[in-house]
Design a protein around this motif. Structure first.
Motif, PDB file in Angstrom:
ATOM      1  N   ALA A  39     -45.761 -28.799   5.043  1.00  0.00           N
ATOM      2  CA  ALA A  39     -45.933 -28.976   6.483  1.00  0.00           C
ATOM      3  C   ALA A  39     -47.369 -28.591   6.824  1.00  0.00           C
ATOM      4  O   ALA A  39     -47.708 -27.410   6.914  1.00  0.00           O
ATOM      5  N   SER A  40     -48.197 -29.598   7.035  1.00  0.00           N
ATOM      6  CA  SER A  40     -49.648 -29.382   7.091  1.00  0.00           C
ATOM      7  C   SER A  40     -50.076 -28.428   8.202  1.00  0.00           C
ATOM      8  O   SER A  40     -51.090 -27.746   8.076  1.00  0.00           O
ATOM      9  N   ASN A  41     -49.317 -28.386   9.298  1.00  0.00           N
ATOM     10  CA  ASN A  41     -49.706 -27.518  10.408  1.00  0.00           C
ATOM     11  C   ASN A  41     -49.318 -26.062  10.184  1.00  0.00           C
ATOM     12  O   ASN A  41     -49.754 -25.187  10.913  1.00  0.00           O
ATOM     13  N   LEU A  42     -48.475 -25.817   9.221  1.00  0.00           N
ATOM     14  CA  LEU A  42     -47.957 -24.468   9.009  1.00  0.00           C
ATOM     15  C   LEU A  42     -48.423 -23.839   7.712  1.00  0.00           C
ATOM     16  O   LEU A  42     -48.515 -22.629   7.585  1.00  0.00           O
ATOM     17  N   ILE A  43     -48.692 -24.677   6.727  1.00  0.00           N
ATOM     18  CA  ILE A  43     -49.189 -24.188   5.440  1.00  0.00           C
ATOM     19  C   ILE A  43     -50.713 -24.096   5.542  1.00  0.00           C
ATOM     20  O   ILE A  43     -51.364 -25.068   5.913  1.00  0.00           O
ATOM     21  N   PRO A  44     -51.284 -22.952   5.209  1.00  0.00           N
ATOM     22  CA  PRO A  44     -52.750 -22.838   5.279  1.00  0.00           C
ATOM     23  C   PRO A  44     -53.436 -23.801   4.303  1.00  0.00           C
ATOM     24  O   PRO A  44     -52.796 -24.330   3.403  1.00  0.00           O
ATOM     25  N   ALA A  45     -54.718 -24.013   4.544  1.00  0.00           N
ATOM     26  CA  ALA A  45     -55.495 -24.875   3.652  1.00  0.00           C
ATOM     27  C   ALA A  45     -56.244 -24.011   2.647  1.00  0.00           C
ATOM     28  O   ALA A  45     -56.745 -22.942   2.992  1.00  0.00           O
ATOM     29  N   GLY A  49     -45.502 -32.428  13.271  1.00  0.00           N
ATOM     30  CA  GLY A  49     -46.836 -32.823  12.835  1.00  0.00           C
ATOM     31  C   GLY A  49     -46.880 -33.472  11.466  1.00  0.00           C
ATOM     32  O   GLY A  49     -45.866 -33.916  10.930  1.00  0.00           O
ATOM     33  N   LYS A  50     -48.084 -33.509  10.906  1.00  0.00           N
ATOM     34  CA  LYS A  50     -48.310 -34.266   9.674  1.00  0.00           C
ATOM     35  C   LYS A  50     -47.780 -33.555   8.437  1.00  0.00           C
ATOM     36  O   LYS A  50     -47.413 -32.381   8.484  1.00  0.00           O
ATOM     37  N   MET A  51     -47.777 -34.320   7.348  1.00  0.00           N
ATOM     38  CA  MET A  51     -47.227 -33.847   6.082  1.00  0.00           C
ATOM     39  C   MET A  51     -48.275 -33.968   4.985  1.00  0.00           C
ATOM     40  O   MET A  51     -49.133 -34.842   5.031  1.00  0.00           O
ATOM     41  N   GLY A  52     -48.138 -33.119   3.965  1.00  0.00           N
ATOM     42  CA  GLY A  52     -48.961 -33.245   2.775  1.00  0.00           C
ATOM     43  C   GLY A  52     -50.405 -32.836   2.997  1.00  0.00           C
ATOM     44  O   GLY A  52     -50.728 -32.061   3.907  1.00  0.00           O
ATOM     45  N   GLY A  53     -51.285 -33.403   2.165  1.00  0.00           N
ATOM     46  CA  GLY A  53     -52.703 -33.057   2.211  1.00  0.00           C
ATOM     47  C   GLY A  53     -53.056 -32.180   1.023  1.00  0.00           C
ATOM     48  O   GLY A  53     -52.407 -31.164   0.776  1.00  0.00           O
ATOM     49  N   GLY A  54     -54.113 -32.608   0.303  1.00  0.00           N
ATOM     50  CA  GLY A  54     -54.507 -31.926  -0.929  1.00  0.00           C
ATOM     51  C   GLY A  54     -54.739 -30.436  -0.745  1.00  0.00           C
ATOM     52  O   GLY A  54     -54.299 -29.614  -1.557  1.00  0.00           O
ATOM     53  N   GLU A  55     -55.433 -30.054   0.354  1.00  0.00           N
ATOM     54  CA  GLU A  55     -55.790 -28.637   0.507  1.00  0.00           C
ATOM     55  C   GLU A  55     -54.563 -27.750   0.714  1.00  0.00           C
ATOM     56  O   GLU A  55     -54.567 -26.577   0.355  1.00  0.00           O
ATOM     57  N   HIS A  56     -53.486 -28.333   1.286  1.00  0.00           N
ATOM     58  CA  HIS A  56     -52.258 -27.563   1.498  1.00  0.00           C
ATOM     59  C   HIS A  56     -51.432 -27.471   0.209  1.00  0.00           C
ATOM     60  O   HIS A  56     -50.846 -26.439  -0.087  1.00  0.00           O
ATOM     61  N   ILE A  57     -51.418 -28.577  -0.538  1.00  0.00           N
ATOM     62  CA  ILE A  57     -50.728 -28.556  -1.837  1.00  0.00           C
ATOM     63  C   ILE A  57     -51.397 -27.516  -2.738  1.00  0.00           C
ATOM     64  O   ILE A  57     -50.733 -26.709  -3.388  1.00  0.00           O
ATOM     65  N   THR A  58     -52.734 -27.538  -2.762  1.00  0.00           N
ATOM     66  CA  THR A  58     -53.472 -26.575  -3.587  1.00  0.00           C
ATOM     67  C   THR A  58     -53.113 -25.140  -3.180  1.00  0.00           C
ATOM     68  O   THR A  58     -52.886 -24.276  -4.037  1.00  0.00           O
ATOM     69  N   TRP A  59     -53.069 -24.905  -1.853  1.00  0.00           N
ATOM     70  CA  TRP A  59     -52.750 -23.550  -1.374  1.00  0.00           C
ATOM     71  C   TRP A  59     -51.381 -23.108  -1.890  1.00  0.00           C
ATOM     72  O   TRP A  59     -51.225 -21.982  -2.374  1.00  0.00           O
TER      73      TRP A  59
END
Lengths: 148, 586
Positions: free
Chosen positions: B349-355, B114-124
């Motif tokens: 890993a956007s699908n595995l790291i919570p937001a 699946g997808k990578m990155g994303g602010g809400e996951h980095i923040t988490w």
């Protein structure tokens, strides 16, 4: 690349129908430098050693060829230094400046801005009072840029 | 995060992993806990991201097929890609780690992971680690190229990203593309930014006075850290100079040495850290010149260092790009000595790291006015559309096709060798947002110029030297310009000005005397007298969006137009596999 540089490049004879290696560095450019050095310093370029005692600061890539900041510095006591020359190898006229030092200068330091038509070595040559010469050289690239 | 069976099923649907035989075990290997697992060490934690390129939402982003090295730099991090990269760092193929760090089997692995990155996951990730360690032990750093080059970055002039950075709790930052907001807007954003901006290499062009604070001294975990900043040294050359008029950049290594000495001798710091946007090869070269830097946290070239690279005692790390990684470096520092360290690049890993809920709300709020426009599906990809490579990419060929279609009669289209963008999977719907992901710059116009073959050759040689000069101090850290309708042969190790051996335009040998009509964008603003008067400049994203909308099914021949005479150059088809093509039967 600006218009001026194109004109300059074509003036240097890049008009061949194929890309002949070496065409960007016509051999007479370096001999013009050698002539200038011989005329102004009274010695030939091949007799001048490069030395870490001369510190030449210049950008590796010029932000504008029309205005390249260059400074020369040395920890050699100013009493022992006679003068400084700056040259740009590939400029149509390589000689840039002669600077005479006196103990009143306090320190060997000189900064200026120079104009460069194309990528070239910049040279700073110090003449010491004992008659010896020391040199620093650094390549400064003049480029169109644009990458990311 | 503990995954229940239901979560697995949901994940399987999201990631498409239900296609594999044993989805549960495939997914069980990669819980958030495993991704985050890290045995903390010492008294200091540095967390860092770089080159987010304003990707507040998750994306696909493949690492390059090729990173063709200049002579003498072969095998050095920054010049190793694909299978060789996996071998060098002993990463098992087809794992999550391999998916993030290389192009190998990217299309298949993208379906799986699946997808990578994303602010809400980095923040988490950042907040979790700050919670675990305590804020007094953590410093959060960003290496620049953060605010612009997506639709949301462009439309909000960086404000959305600044807001997210403030929420996430960044401490320090340097910049590059961020400057292309223009001086006034850039300085306004700095005022809004809670993090401190540091750069020792931006000075007043007339008098050489510093524009920003060159370094910051921070008490972290009971010790004193000196952090020096270096923004991108070639900003006024690589991007239009008018954005930073009156400021001069450069590496300024002599001045940097003075600041390192000042931090050590005058301020008695326990460690000196360089937060840089120099690019990895340049930082490796810099570490040989400037003495006394303990750690360089690099940026700009988008490289991934699963393990630190050492030059003497200087440790150099870089955390990829596009929000794919959060770097974590734990340090045991006492009495001016780094006694131990532990390092990990955490894959986002956007699908595995919570937001992080707050971050997601904030990002959604910024997106809201543009959501409908950006979500619009304008076509479908029949080939993997990507950007990164030394010479060629399918996206750049697509831009070439679109621009040549728009301006009839154009001979050549030049597309800049940026290293940022996105990746569109074969079979994926192409949205308006995707096109902005590749092209959202503050100077988007396409210009039509007349150039002789001789002038073109000189320009291409110039760019080639910025990429292939053997001394990183003379490189600019980008890839080679992409030339549409041109084929050429290049010798990397040849002298400056002599690398391009032969070139053909539309199948005919480049004629030095002939005038060609050339479309350009994304470079320094061309002088007005060089432009073709009746060709109206149009933003590149508008041209590409209209073209995709018109053609719908987007297929681009993935055969490179460049032959490298003296180095290995892998074709995309070989690296990505046949899975990079998915033709839809008419």
């Amino acid at each position: 690349m600006d218009r001026r540089r194109f004109l300059l490049l074509s003036a240097l004879g890049i008009a061949g129908l194929t890309f002949v290696p070496g065409i960007f560095r016509p051999s007479f450019a370096s001999s013009k430098l050698e002539e200038d050095i011989q005329k102004r310093l009274g010695v030939s370029l091949s007799q001048i050693k490069e030395s870490a005692d001369v510190k030449l600061q210049a950008p590796t890539i010029a932000e504008s060829g029309a205005n390249v900041p260059v400074s020369v510095e040395s920890d050699i006591p100013v009493e022992k230094v006679d003068s400084l020359w700056i040259f740009v190898d590939n400029n149509p006229s390589p000689w840039i400046a002669d600077v005479k030092f006196t103990p009143m200068n306090g320190k060997v330091y000189f900064a200026t801005r120079i104009k460069m038509g194309q990528t070239s070595n910049v040279r700073a040559i110090l003449k010491l009072k004992d008659g010896s010469f020391l040199m620093a050289a650094k390549e400064v690239k003049v480029t169109v840029g644009g990458c990311g | 995060m503990q995954l229940t069976r239901r979560d697995f099923l949901e994940l399987a649907i999201i990631t498409g992993a239900y296609l594999s035989a044993d989805p549960v075990s495939a997914l069980a290997k990669m819980k958030a806990e495993d991704i985050m697992s890290f045995k903390s060490l010492g008294n200091v934690t540095l967390l860092f991201t770089t080159d987010l390129h304003a990707h507040l939402r998750p994306l696909y982003f493949s690492e390059p097929v090729n990173l063709v090295p200049p002579k003498g730099l072969e095998g050095i991090p920054g010049y190793v890609a694909g299978k060789d990269f996996l071998k060098m760092y002993r990463i098992k193929p087809d794992t999550l780690e391999a998916y993030f760090a290389s192009c190998v089997n990217f299309p298949e692995l993208a379906e799986k992971f699946g997808k990578m990155g994303g602010g809400e996951h980095i923040t988490w990730i950042i907040k979790s680690i700050v919670n675990e360690r305590g804020k007094d032990k953590v410093l959060v750093l960003d290496g620049g190229d953060t605010w612009v080059t997506t639709a949301i970055g462009l439309f909000t002039e960086g404000k959305a990203v600044v807001d997210w950075m403030n929420y996430t709790g960044y401490d320090l930052m340097v910049a590059h593309w961020d400057f292309t907001l223009g001086k006034e807007k850039f300085l306004q954003r700095l005022k809004e930014l809670k993090a401190e901006f540091i750069s020792q290499n931006v000075v007043d062009a007339d008098f050489g006075d510093l524009i920003f604070k060159p370094y910051s001294i921070r008490e972290v975990g009971g010790v004193k850290l000196g952090i020096i900043g270096n923004s991108f040294p070639f900003t006024p050359i690589a991007n239009p100079r008018e954005f930073v008029e009156g400021w001069s950049f450069g590496v300024r290594e002599e001045q940097m040495q003075k600041f390192v000495d000042e931090l050590r001798n005058k301020h008695k710091v326990d460690a000196v850290i360089l937060l840089s946007h120099d690019g990895l090869p340049l930082d490796i070269a810099l570490a040989k010149k400037v003495k006394g830097i303990d750690i360089i946290i690099s940026g700009h070239t988008h490289d991934v260092t699963p393990k630190p690279y050492f030059v003497g005692n200087t440790m150099i790390v870089i955390a990829g790009s596009h929000g794919k990684y959060v770097g974590r470096l734990d340090l045991d520092i006492k009495n001016g000595k780094i006694r131990d360290y532990r390092f990990k690049l955490i894959p986002v890993a956007s699908n595995l790291i919570p937001a992080d809920k707050g971050a997601k709300e904030l990002i959604d709020k910024w997106y809201k006015p543009y959501e409908d426009k950006l979500k619009e599906e304008i076509g479908v990809a029949e080939v993997l559309i990507y950007k990164r490579d030394t010479f060629f990419s399918t996206f750049d060929r697509l831009v070439g096709m679109a621009i040549a279609d728009y301006y009839h009669g154009v001979d050549i289209v030049t597309s800049p060798g940026y290293r940022w963008g996105t990746t569109i999977l074969p079979g994926q719907k192409i949205t308006v947002e995707h096109i902005y992901d590749f092209t959202a710059i503050t100077y988007p116009n396409v210009y039509i110029m007349k150039r002789t073959g001789e002038q073109l050759k000189a320009v291409w040689e110039d760019v080639a030297d910025n990429v292939f000069n053997p001394d990183p101090f003379y490189q600019q850290g980008g890839d080679m310009s992409r030339l549409y309708n041109v084929e050429y042969e290049i010798e990397i190790g040849a002298k400056q000005g002599q690398r391009i051996k032969r070139a053909w335009v539309k199948g005919k040998e480049l004629d030095p005397k002939k005038e060609y009509l050339v479309a350009v964008y994304g470079g320094p603003t061309p002088p007005p007298e060089s432009l073709v008067p009746d060709a109206k400049p149009v933003p590149v994203y508008d041209i590409v969006i209209d073209y995709v909308r018109k053609k719908k099914h987007i297929y681009v021949d993935p055969t490179p137009n460049v032959k490298v005479l003296d180095a290995k150059y892998t074709s995309p088809l070989e690296a990505f596999g046949k899975g990079m093509i998915r033709r839809i039967k008419a």
